[in-house]
Design a protein around this motif. Structure first.
Motif, short mmCIF file in Angstrom:
data_model
loop_
_atom_site.label_atom_id
_atom_site.label_comp_id
_atom_site.label_asym_id
_atom_site.label_seq_id
_atom_site.Cartn_x
_atom_site.Cartn_y
_atom_site.Cartn_z
N ALA A 99 44.96 35.08 46.03
CA ALA A 99 43.74 35.69 45.47
C ALA A 99 43.67 35.62 43.95
CB ALA A 99 43.65 37.14 45.92
N LYS A 100 42.45 35.57 43.46
CA LYS A 100 42.22 35.66 42.02
C LYS A 100 42.14 37.14 41.68
CE LYS A 100 39.21 34.28 38.21
NZ LYS A 100 37.99 33.54 37.80
N ILE A 101 43.18 37.65 41.02
CA ILE A 101 43.26 39.07 40.67
C ILE A 101 43.11 39.23 39.17
CG2 ILE A 101 44.62 41.18 40.85
CD1 ILE A 101 46.18 39.89 43.12
N LEU A 102 42.17 40.04 38.77
CA LEU A 102 41.95 40.33 37.36
C LEU A 102 42.52 41.71 37.08
CD1 LEU A 102 38.19 39.24 37.22
CD2 LEU A 102 40.22 37.80 37.06
N ARG A 103 43.47 41.78 36.18
CA ARG A 103 44.06 43.08 35.88
C ARG A 103 44.08 43.31 34.38
NH1 ARG A 103 50.53 42.14 36.79
NH2 ARG A 103 50.53 39.88 36.61
N GLY A 105 45.51 44.80 30.84
CA GLY A 105 46.77 45.14 30.18
C GLY A 105 46.68 46.47 29.47
N LYS A 106 45.48 47.03 29.42
CA LYS A 106 45.26 48.28 28.68
C LYS A 106 44.89 49.44 29.59
CE LYS A 106 42.41 50.06 24.87
NZ LYS A 106 41.30 49.75 23.92
N PHE A 107 44.15 49.15 30.66
CA PHE A 107 43.65 50.20 31.54
C PHE A 107 44.26 50.09 32.94
CE2 PHE A 107 40.12 49.01 28.65
CZ PHE A 107 40.04 50.18 27.91
N ASP A 108 44.20 51.19 33.67
CA ASP A 108 44.70 51.23 35.04
C ASP A 108 43.63 50.64 35.97
OD1 ASP A 108 46.18 51.76 37.30
OD2 ASP A 108 45.76 53.91 37.34
N ILE A 109 43.40 49.33 35.82
CA ILE A 109 42.32 48.65 36.54
C ILE A 109 42.82 47.31 37.07
CG2 ILE A 109 40.07 47.52 36.33
CD1 ILE A 109 39.41 49.51 34.11
N ALA A 110 42.46 47.01 38.31
CA ALA A 110 42.68 45.69 38.88
C ALA A 110 41.46 45.36 39.73
CB ALA A 110 43.95 45.64 39.73
N ALA A 111 41.09 44.10 39.75
CA ALA A 111 39.93 43.66 40.53
C ALA A 111 40.25 42.34 41.22
CB ALA A 111 38.70 43.51 39.63
N VAL A 112 39.90 42.26 42.48
CA VAL A 112 40.11 41.04 43.26
C VAL A 112 38.74 40.39 43.51
CG1 VAL A 112 40.98 40.07 45.42
CG2 VAL A 112 42.09 42.09 44.42
N LEU A 113 38.61 39.12 43.15
CA LEU A 113 37.38 38.41 43.41
C LEU A 113 37.28 38.13 44.90
CD1 LEU A 113 34.84 36.89 42.43
CD2 LEU A 113 36.28 34.85 42.19
N LEU A 114 36.25 38.71 45.55
CA LEU A 114 36.06 38.52 46.98
C LEU A 114 35.19 37.31 47.29
CD1 LEU A 114 35.51 42.20 48.17
CD2 LEU A 114 37.63 40.87 48.19
N GLY A 115 34.24 37.03 46.41
CA GLY A 115 33.33 35.91 46.64
C GLY A 115 32.05 36.06 45.85
N THR A 116 31.00 35.43 46.33
CA THR A 116 29.69 35.49 45.67
C THR A 116 28.69 36.20 46.57
OG1 THR A 116 29.13 33.30 46.54
CG2 THR A 116 30.10 33.40 44.33
N GLY A 144 32.59 34.57 51.11
CA GLY A 144 33.94 34.90 50.71
C GLY A 144 34.76 33.73 50.21
N GLU A 145 35.73 34.05 49.39
CA GLU A 145 36.69 33.06 48.92
C GLU A 145 37.59 32.64 50.09
OE1 GLU A 145 36.99 31.76 45.73
OE2 GLU A 145 35.09 32.81 45.33
N SER A 146 38.31 31.55 49.92
CA SER A 146 39.13 31.00 51.00
C SER A 146 40.23 31.96 51.44
CB SER A 146 39.75 29.67 50.57
OG SER A 146 40.56 29.85 49.40
N TYR A 147 40.65 32.86 50.56
CA TYR A 147 41.74 33.78 50.87
C TYR A 147 41.23 35.09 51.48
CZ TYR A 147 40.25 34.97 46.10
OH TYR A 147 39.51 35.25 44.99
N VAL A 148 39.91 35.18 51.72
CA VAL A 148 39.30 36.37 52.33
C VAL A 148 38.91 36.03 53.76
CG1 VAL A 148 37.41 38.04 52.22
CG2 VAL A 148 38.47 37.20 50.10
#
Length: 293
Positions: A99-103, A105-116, A144-148
Protein backbone atom coordinates in the motif's frame (compact mmCIF):
# COMPACT_ATOMS: atom_id res chain seq x y z
CA UNK A 1 -55.84 56.42 17.67
CA UNK A 2 -52.37 56.84 16.17
CA UNK A 3 -50.72 54.36 13.88
CA UNK A 4 -48.38 51.83 15.41
CA UNK A 5 -44.71 51.95 14.36
CA UNK A 6 -44.33 48.26 15.14
CA UNK A 7 -43.31 46.32 12.05
CA UNK A 8 -45.36 43.25 11.20
CA UNK A 9 -43.83 40.08 12.59
CA UNK A 10 -42.43 37.52 10.22
CA UNK A 11 -42.36 33.77 10.55
CA UNK A 12 -38.71 33.13 11.38
CA UNK A 13 -38.96 29.63 9.94
CA UNK A 14 -39.63 31.16 6.53
CA UNK A 15 -36.51 33.29 6.80
CA UNK A 16 -34.05 30.84 8.31
CA UNK A 17 -33.51 27.34 6.85
CA UNK A 18 -34.19 24.38 9.08
CA UNK A 19 -30.96 23.41 10.81
CA UNK A 20 -30.62 19.97 12.39
CA UNK A 21 -30.03 20.04 16.15
CA UNK A 22 -28.72 16.49 16.34
CA UNK A 23 -25.88 14.91 14.45
CA UNK A 24 -27.13 13.30 11.22
CA UNK A 25 -27.31 9.53 11.50
CA UNK A 26 -25.02 8.99 8.51
CA UNK A 27 -22.23 10.85 10.31
CA UNK A 28 -21.87 7.91 12.70
CA UNK A 29 -20.92 5.79 9.67
CA UNK A 30 -17.91 8.04 9.05
CA UNK A 31 -16.02 5.89 11.57
CA UNK A 32 -14.53 2.63 10.29
CA UNK A 33 -13.06 -0.23 12.31
CA UNK A 34 -9.43 -1.16 11.69
CA UNK A 35 -7.77 -4.45 12.61
CA UNK A 36 -4.20 -5.41 11.73
CA UNK A 37 -3.10 -9.06 11.63
CA UNK A 38 -6.21 -10.39 13.39
CA UNK A 39 -6.27 -7.83 16.17
CA UNK A 40 -2.55 -7.28 16.81
CA UNK A 41 -3.51 -3.63 16.62
CA UNK A 42 -7.03 -2.20 16.43
CA UNK A 43 -8.31 1.31 16.05
CA UNK A 44 -10.68 3.62 14.25
CA UNK A 45 -10.40 5.77 11.17
CA UNK A 46 -12.42 7.41 8.42
CA UNK A 47 -12.41 7.63 4.66
CA UNK A 48 -11.69 11.04 3.15
CA UNK A 49 -12.50 12.24 -0.36
CA UNK A 50 -10.10 14.94 -1.52
CA UNK A 51 -8.86 15.97 -4.98
CA UNK A 52 -10.49 12.93 -6.60
CA UNK A 53 -8.71 10.46 -4.32
CA UNK A 54 -10.07 8.35 -1.47
CA UNK A 55 -7.88 7.94 1.61
CA UNK A 56 -8.21 5.93 4.79
CA UNK A 57 -7.16 8.33 7.56
CA UNK A 58 -6.21 7.23 11.08
CA UNK A 59 -3.77 7.90 13.90
CA UNK A 60 -0.22 6.88 13.00
CA UNK A 61 0.19 4.83 16.18
CA UNK A 62 -2.68 2.56 15.07
CA UNK A 63 -0.56 1.32 12.14
CA UNK A 64 2.99 1.79 13.50
CA UNK A 65 4.65 0.74 16.76
CA UNK A 66 7.06 2.85 18.81
CA UNK A 67 9.94 1.69 16.59
CA UNK A 68 8.12 3.07 13.55
CA UNK A 69 7.46 -0.42 12.21
CA UNK A 70 4.09 -1.60 10.89
CA UNK A 71 2.21 -3.88 13.30
CA UNK A 72 1.51 -6.19 10.38
CA UNK A 73 0.66 -6.33 6.70
CA UNK A 74 -2.98 -7.46 6.71
CA UNK A 75 -5.39 -4.60 7.40
CA UNK A 76 -9.12 -5.35 7.61
CA UNK A 77 -11.40 -2.31 7.26
CA UNK A 78 -15.06 -2.58 8.32
CA UNK A 79 -17.46 0.12 7.10
CA UNK A 80 -21.03 0.22 8.41
CA UNK A 81 -23.90 1.56 6.33
CA UNK A 82 -25.69 4.76 7.44
CA UNK A 83 -29.04 3.01 6.99
CA UNK A 84 -30.51 1.69 10.23
CA UNK A 85 -32.03 -1.23 8.32
CA UNK A 86 -28.77 -2.36 6.70
CA UNK A 87 -26.81 -4.42 9.20
CA UNK A 88 -24.23 -6.21 7.06
CA UNK A 89 -21.11 -4.00 6.71
CA UNK A 90 -18.80 -3.46 3.77
CA UNK A 91 -15.45 -5.09 4.55
CA UNK A 92 -12.24 -4.90 2.58
CA UNK A 93 -8.68 -6.08 2.90
CA UNK A 94 -5.62 -3.86 2.41
CA UNK A 95 -2.15 -5.33 1.86
CA UNK A 96 -0.02 -2.85 3.81
CA UNK A 97 3.19 -4.31 2.40
CA UNK A 98 2.14 -2.98 -1.02
CA UNK A 99 0.00 0.00 0.00
CA UNK A 100 0.87 3.63 -0.51
CA UNK A 101 0.94 4.94 3.07
CA UNK A 102 1.34 8.63 3.77
CA UNK A 103 2.52 9.34 7.29
CA UNK A 104 3.47 12.54 9.04
CA UNK A 105 6.79 13.06 10.75
CA UNK A 106 5.24 15.77 12.90
CA UNK A 107 1.67 14.68 13.65
CA UNK A 108 0.00 11.47 14.81
CA UNK A 109 -1.44 10.92 11.33
CA UNK A 110 -1.26 8.16 8.73
CA UNK A 111 -3.28 7.81 5.54
CA UNK A 112 -3.59 4.89 3.15
CA UNK A 113 -4.50 5.63 -0.47
CA UNK A 114 -7.49 3.41 -1.23
CA UNK A 115 -8.14 4.55 -4.79
CA UNK A 116 -10.00 7.16 -6.79
CA UNK A 117 -13.58 8.40 -6.63
CA UNK A 118 -15.76 7.89 -9.70
CA UNK A 119 -18.83 10.19 -9.59
CA UNK A 120 -22.12 8.39 -10.19
CA UNK A 121 -24.35 9.60 -13.01
CA UNK A 122 -27.64 11.30 -12.21
CA UNK A 123 -26.35 13.11 -9.11
CA UNK A 124 -25.37 16.74 -8.55
CA UNK A 125 -21.61 16.95 -8.13
CA UNK A 126 -21.22 20.67 -8.82
CA UNK A 127 -23.43 22.39 -6.22
CA UNK A 128 -21.66 23.27 -2.94
CA UNK A 129 -22.16 20.49 -0.43
CA UNK A 130 -24.04 22.56 2.14
CA UNK A 131 -26.64 23.56 -0.44
CA UNK A 132 -27.56 20.00 -1.39
CA UNK A 133 -30.87 18.86 0.08
CA UNK A 134 -30.76 15.16 -0.83
CA UNK A 135 -29.99 12.52 1.79
CA UNK A 136 -27.20 11.07 -0.36
CA UNK A 137 -24.76 13.79 -1.40
CA UNK A 138 -22.19 13.35 -4.18
CA UNK A 139 -22.17 9.53 -4.23
CA UNK A 140 -19.12 7.98 -5.84
CA UNK A 141 -17.82 4.51 -6.65
CA UNK A 142 -14.40 3.58 -5.32
CA UNK A 143 -11.95 2.47 -7.98
CA UNK A 144 -9.58 0.65 -5.65
CA UNK A 145 -5.84 0.29 -5.86
CA UNK A 146 -4.41 -3.15 -6.66
CA UNK A 147 -3.67 -3.81 -2.98
CA UNK A 148 -7.31 -3.17 -1.95
CA UNK A 149 -9.69 -6.12 -2.15
CA UNK A 150 -13.34 -6.35 -1.10
CA UNK A 151 -14.05 -9.42 1.00
CA UNK A 152 -17.68 -8.56 1.86
CA UNK A 153 -19.97 -6.24 -0.09
CA UNK A 154 -22.50 -5.96 2.72
CA UNK A 155 -26.06 -4.77 2.18
CA UNK A 156 -25.37 -1.05 2.36
CA UNK A 157 -22.86 1.57 1.28
CA UNK A 158 -19.76 3.01 2.88
CA UNK A 159 -19.63 6.70 3.74
CA UNK A 160 -16.62 8.95 3.08
CA UNK A 161 -16.03 12.44 4.46
CA UNK A 162 -16.04 14.98 1.63
CA UNK A 163 -13.32 17.58 2.13
CA UNK A 164 -16.06 20.24 2.02
CA UNK A 165 -17.52 18.63 5.15
CA UNK A 166 -14.27 19.28 7.05
CA UNK A 167 -13.76 22.14 9.50
CA UNK A 168 -10.38 23.79 9.98
CA UNK A 169 -8.69 24.87 13.20
CA UNK A 170 -9.42 28.58 12.84
CA UNK A 171 -13.17 27.92 12.72
CA UNK A 172 -13.35 25.72 15.83
CA UNK A 173 -15.29 27.39 18.64
CA UNK A 174 -14.55 26.86 22.33
CA UNK A 175 -17.35 25.07 24.20
CA UNK A 176 -19.11 24.05 21.00
CA UNK A 177 -20.68 20.59 20.94
CA UNK A 178 -18.53 17.81 19.51
CA UNK A 179 -19.08 14.12 18.86
CA UNK A 180 -16.38 11.46 19.15
CA UNK A 181 -17.04 8.54 16.79
CA UNK A 182 -15.25 5.22 16.82
CA UNK A 183 -14.73 1.72 18.10
CA UNK A 184 -13.53 1.59 21.74
CA UNK A 185 -12.80 -2.13 21.47
CA UNK A 186 -11.03 -2.18 24.84
CA UNK A 187 -14.26 -1.60 26.77
CA UNK A 188 -16.35 -4.35 28.30
CA UNK A 189 -15.56 -8.03 28.51
CA UNK A 190 -15.42 -10.00 25.28
CA UNK A 191 -17.26 -12.97 26.78
CA UNK A 192 -20.15 -10.71 27.81
CA UNK A 193 -22.98 -9.23 25.76
CA UNK A 194 -22.61 -5.58 26.77
CA UNK A 195 -22.74 -4.37 23.17
CA UNK A 196 -21.73 -5.24 19.62
CA UNK A 197 -17.97 -4.60 19.48
CA UNK A 198 -18.07 -4.48 15.67
CA UNK A 199 -20.30 -1.37 15.57
CA UNK A 200 -19.31 2.25 16.23
CA UNK A 201 -20.24 4.18 19.36
CA UNK A 202 -20.76 7.91 19.76
CA UNK A 203 -19.82 10.14 22.70
CA UNK A 204 -20.79 13.79 23.08
CA UNK A 205 -18.74 16.57 24.68
CA UNK A 206 -17.45 20.07 24.03
CA UNK A 207 -14.29 21.69 22.70
CA UNK A 208 -12.21 22.29 25.84
CA UNK A 209 -9.17 23.96 24.27
CA UNK A 210 -7.44 24.78 20.99
CA UNK A 211 -3.67 24.74 20.36
CA UNK A 212 -2.83 26.38 17.00
CA UNK A 213 0.93 25.86 17.54
CA UNK A 214 0.58 22.07 17.70
CA UNK A 215 -2.41 22.03 15.33
CA UNK A 216 -4.41 20.15 17.96
CA UNK A 217 -7.46 20.67 20.13
CA UNK A 218 -8.76 19.11 23.34
CA UNK A 219 -12.26 17.75 23.94
CA UNK A 220 -13.84 16.69 27.21
CA UNK A 221 -14.73 13.22 25.90
CA UNK A 222 -13.04 10.19 27.38
CA UNK A 223 -11.29 8.11 24.71
CA UNK A 224 -10.14 4.53 25.17
CA UNK A 225 -7.92 2.13 23.20
CA UNK A 226 -9.74 1.52 19.94
CA UNK A 227 -10.95 5.12 19.64
CA UNK A 228 -7.59 6.28 18.25
CA UNK A 229 -7.90 7.59 14.71
CA UNK A 230 -11.66 8.05 14.89
CA UNK A 231 -13.23 11.26 13.54
CA UNK A 232 -14.42 14.13 15.72
CA UNK A 233 -17.46 16.07 14.47
CA UNK A 234 -18.26 19.63 15.59
CA UNK A 235 -21.74 21.15 15.60
CA UNK A 236 -20.62 24.48 14.17
CA UNK A 237 -22.03 27.93 14.85
CA UNK A 238 -23.78 27.99 11.46
CA UNK A 239 -25.66 24.84 12.40
CA UNK A 240 -23.75 22.44 10.20
CA UNK A 241 -21.79 19.38 11.33
CA UNK A 242 -18.17 19.14 10.22
CA UNK A 243 -15.29 16.72 10.83
CA UNK A 244 -12.63 18.80 12.57
CA UNK A 245 -10.00 16.18 13.38
CA UNK A 246 -9.16 12.73 14.67
CA UNK A 247 -8.53 11.18 18.08
CA UNK A 248 -4.87 10.96 19.04
CA UNK A 249 -4.68 10.08 22.76
CA UNK A 250 -6.36 10.59 26.10
CA UNK A 251 -4.81 12.92 28.69
CA UNK A 252 -3.73 10.85 31.73
CA UNK A 253 -4.27 11.70 35.37
CA UNK A 254 -1.52 10.67 37.78
CA UNK A 255 -2.07 9.79 41.45
CA UNK A 256 0.80 8.94 43.81
CA UNK A 257 0.34 7.01 47.07
CA UNK A 258 3.09 7.22 49.68
CA UNK A 259 3.49 4.46 52.26
CA UNK A 260 3.84 5.54 55.89
CA UNK A 261 6.21 2.62 56.39
CA UNK A 262 9.27 2.88 54.28
CA UNK A 263 10.00 4.96 51.23
CA UNK A 264 7.47 3.28 48.92
CA UNK A 265 5.56 5.17 46.25
CA UNK A 266 2.78 3.67 44.17
CA UNK A 267 1.76 5.57 41.03
CA UNK A 268 -1.64 5.10 39.40
CA UNK A 269 -2.42 6.41 35.93
CA UNK A 270 -6.06 6.91 35.00
CA UNK A 271 -8.08 8.54 32.24
CA UNK A 272 -8.75 12.22 32.95
CA UNK A 273 -11.73 12.35 30.58
CA UNK A 274 -9.95 14.79 28.26
CA UNK A 275 -8.70 13.78 24.81
CA UNK A 276 -6.14 15.35 22.47
CA UNK A 277 -7.18 15.44 18.82
CA UNK A 278 -5.21 16.30 15.69
CA UNK A 279 -6.87 18.92 13.47
CA UNK A 280 -7.99 18.49 9.88
CA UNK A 281 -5.45 21.18 8.98
CA UNK A 282 -2.72 18.69 9.87
CA UNK A 283 -4.45 15.92 7.91
CA UNK A 284 -4.76 18.04 4.78
CA UNK A 285 -1.17 19.36 5.01
CA UNK A 286 0.13 15.79 5.44
CA UNK A 287 -1.69 14.64 2.29
CA UNK A 288 -0.71 17.71 0.25
CA UNK A 289 2.97 17.47 1.19
CA UNK A 290 3.16 13.74 0.49
CA UNK A 291 1.47 14.08 -2.92
CA UNK A 292 3.80 16.95 -3.86
CA UNK A 293 6.94 14.88 -3.16
Amino acid sequence: MGKSNKKPSKDINKIRPTIPKRIPHDNLSYAVLLSIDEGKSTGSGFRLKIDGANYLVTAKHVLYDRHDELYGTTLIVTCHSPSKDQTSPLIFHVDLSEAKILRSGKFDIAAVLLGTNQPLDGHDHDTPLRQLQSDVKRPTALIGESYVRRIQDGNGVGVSVDIEAAGMLHSISLASDVYLLGYPTSLGIRTSTFYDFSKPLIRKGIVAGVDPVRSTFVIDCAAYPGNSGGPVVEHCLDGFFRVIGLVSRFIPYETKWHSNRGDVVNTDISNSGYTVCVSMDAVVSTLKEAVAE
